[in-house]
Design a protein around this motif. Structure first.
Motif, PDB file in Angstrom:
ATOM      1  N   VAL A  95      16.462  17.798  -8.808  1.00 50.62           N
ATOM      2  CA  VAL A  95      15.572  16.920  -8.042  1.00 50.62           C
ATOM      3  C   VAL A  95      16.111  15.498  -8.177  1.00 50.62           C
ATOM      4  O   VAL A  95      16.211  14.966  -9.281  1.00 50.62           O
ATOM      5  CB  VAL A  95      14.128  16.974  -8.575  1.00 50.62           C
ATOM      6  N   PRO A  96      16.494  14.860  -7.055  1.00 52.14           N
ATOM      7  CA  PRO A  96      16.445  15.391  -5.683  1.00 52.14           C
ATOM      8  C   PRO A  96      17.423  16.549  -5.474  1.00 52.14           C
ATOM      9  O   PRO A  96      18.321  16.757  -6.279  1.00 52.14           O
ATOM     10  CB  PRO A  96      16.831  14.176  -4.828  1.00 52.14           C
ATOM     11  N   LEU A  97      17.190  17.302  -4.391  1.00 53.19           N
ATOM     12  CA  LEU A  97      18.048  18.431  -4.077  1.00 53.19           C
ATOM     13  C   LEU A  97      19.510  17.992  -3.990  1.00 53.19           C
ATOM     14  O   LEU A  97      19.804  16.862  -3.598  1.00 53.19           O
ATOM     15  CB  LEU A  97      17.622  19.072  -2.758  1.00 53.19           C
ATOM     16  N   ALA A  98      20.403  18.918  -4.334  1.00 53.10           N
ATOM     17  CA  ALA A  98      21.824  18.581  -4.358  1.00 53.10           C
ATOM     18  C   ALA A  98      22.650  19.720  -3.798  1.00 53.10           C
ATOM     19  O   ALA A  98      22.251  20.886  -3.872  1.00 53.10           O
ATOM     20  CB  ALA A  98      22.270  18.284  -5.792  1.00 53.10           C
ATOM     21  N   LEU A  99      23.790  19.380  -3.218  1.00 54.25           N
ATOM     22  CA  LEU A  99      24.741  20.401  -2.813  1.00 54.25           C
ATOM     23  C   LEU A  99      25.201  21.161  -4.058  1.00 54.25           C
ATOM     24  O   LEU A  99      25.187  20.625  -5.171  1.00 54.25           O
ATOM     25  CB  LEU A  99      25.936  19.767  -2.118  1.00 54.25           C
ATOM     26  N   LEU A 100      25.608  22.407  -3.870  1.00 51.68           N
ATOM     27  CA  LEU A 100      25.995  23.220  -5.023  1.00 51.68           C
ATOM     28  C   LEU A 100      27.125  22.584  -5.843  1.00 51.68           C
ATOM     29  O   LEU A 100      27.121  22.645  -7.073  1.00 51.68           O
ATOM     30  CB  LEU A 100      26.396  24.620  -4.566  1.00 51.68           C
ATOM     31  N   ALA A 101      28.069  21.970  -5.157  1.00 43.72           N
ATOM     32  CA  ALA A 101      29.186  21.343  -5.878  1.00 43.72           C
ATOM     33  C   ALA A 101      28.730  20.176  -6.738  1.00 43.72           C
ATOM     34  O   ALA A 101      29.429  19.781  -7.682  1.00 43.72           O
ATOM     35  CB  ALA A 101      30.259  20.880  -4.891  1.00 43.72           C
ATOM     36  N   ASP A 102      27.561  19.633  -6.418  1.00 47.65           N
ATOM     37  CA  ASP A 102      27.018  18.504  -7.176  1.00 47.65           C
ATOM     38  C   ASP A 102      25.872  18.919  -8.088  1.00 47.65           C
ATOM     39  O   ASP A 102      25.230  18.069  -8.714  1.00 47.65           O
ATOM     40  CB  ASP A 102      26.525  17.423  -6.208  1.00 47.65           C
ATOM     41  N   THR A 103      25.601  20.218  -8.161  1.00 47.38           N
ATOM     42  CA  THR A 103      24.499  20.723  -8.986  1.00 47.38           C
ATOM     43  C   THR A 103      24.978  20.967 -10.406  1.00 47.38           C
ATOM     44  O   THR A 103      25.969  21.672 -10.627  1.00 47.38           O
ATOM     45  CB  THR A 103      23.948  22.035  -8.395  1.00 47.38           C
ATOM     46  N   ASP A 104      24.285  20.375 -11.361  1.00 47.29           N
ATOM     47  CA  ASP A 104      24.616  20.630 -12.769  1.00 47.29           C
ATOM     48  C   ASP A 104      24.285  22.083 -13.113  1.00 47.29           C
ATOM     49  O   ASP A 104      23.300  22.648 -12.629  1.00 47.29           O
ATOM     50  CB  ASP A 104      23.813  19.710 -13.693  1.00 47.29           C
ATOM     51  N   CYS A 105      25.099  22.675 -13.970  1.00 45.68           N
ATOM     52  CA  CYS A 105      24.854  24.054 -14.395  1.00 45.68           C
ATOM     53  C   CYS A 105      23.459  24.202 -15.006  1.00 45.68           C
ATOM     54  O   CYS A 105      22.788  25.216 -14.815  1.00 45.68           O
ATOM     55  CB  CYS A 105      25.908  24.487 -15.407  1.00 45.68           C
ATOM     56  N   GLU A 106      23.027  23.173 -15.737  1.00 44.66           N
ATOM     57  CA  GLU A 106      21.712  23.222 -16.373  1.00 44.66           C
ATOM     58  C   GLU A 106      20.593  23.287 -15.344  1.00 44.66           C
ATOM     59  O   GLU A 106      19.554  23.919 -15.587  1.00 44.66           O
ATOM     60  CB  GLU A 106      21.521  22.012 -17.287  1.00 44.66           C
TER      61      GLU A 106
END
Length: 240
Positions: A95-106
């Motif tokens: 949050v906020p939503l993120a593209l998968l490449a920018d999404t932390d593994c956690e």
């Protein structure tokens, strides 16, 4: 929704029961005479909703493994068993939503922990109570709240959508596996609703274009009733 005593006395557990769809379900089920236990993480909110509705409030986090069995024990002890489980609690992930490449593994792990693994663990912990309900001819029903993000590839919704897609498929497999136990499992998409979770995901959304949680809850209650009626008529298979 029209009054229907088919839910009177039915024992229902709901996760994420202090806001949005979960709160609407708690309110409508208690007004219909169901016996309800609900789960949420914030003690003050749990106390407030319990006082308002008369439902049994449980403070816990379905995303935490160590909370699952205490939650399950409180559900069955407060209700004297369980007929219907609604796995409604949800986590967006980043949050906020993120593209998968920018999404932390956690953040991906957090979405999976609540939306998939938490629902799996709680259902497993309550399986015996649900099987007993089915044997008694009461219900034995699990409703997992899914999303259109489980089937449509919305950019930015990767963690949430992947977790809900996994939940939907897990539900379908488990429903096939539990036919001999008499337990039925359904994954239901309530549609885009005007809820705090949606506001976190899309802060600038026009709320007038979104479904009210009360309407979505009423639709789910109708599906519950349909499933209960089907159980009362052996040999009849109906998609709820």
């Amino acid at each position: 929704m029209q009054t229907d005593n088919g839910l009177r006395g039915i024992r229902v557990a709901i996760t994420g029961g202090t806001s949005g769809l979960g709160l609407a379900l708690v309110r409508q089920l208690t007004s219909q005479g169901a016996r309800v236990a609900f789960v949420a993480r914030t003690a003050a909110n749990v106390e407030r909703v319990a006082d308002e509705t008369g439902a049994h409030g449980i403070v816990g986090d379905v995303g935490k493994k160590d909370d699952i069995y205490p939650i399950a024990m409180q559900v069955t002890s407060s209700l004297g068993g369980l007929d219907i489980l609604v796995n409604n609690a949800s986590c967006l992930g980043p949050v906020p939503l993120a593209l998968l490449a920018d999404t932390d593994c956690e953040d991906l792990e957090a979405a999976l922990a609540v939306n998939l693994v938490g629902a799996f663990r709680l259902t497993k912990a309550l399986f015996g109570a649900l099987a007993a309900s089915a044997r008694e001819g009461r219900a034995g029903l699990v409703i997992n709240i899914s999303s259109d993000a489980a089937v449509s590839a919305y950019p930015g919704w990767g963690a949430y959508g992947a977790s809900k897609a996994a939940l939907s498929h897990l539900t379908a497999i488990w429903d096939e596996e539990t036919k001999t136990d008499g337990i039925r499992l359904f994954a239901l998409d309530p549609g885009d609703m005007d809820t705090p979770l949606h506001a976190l995901a899309v802060p600038d959304a026009d709320s007038s274009t979104l479904k009210r949680p009360e309407l979505a809850a009423a639709e789910i209650l109708e599906k519950m009733l349909n499933a209960l009626r089907t159980r009362a008529r052996p040999g009849v298979e109906t998609n709820p």
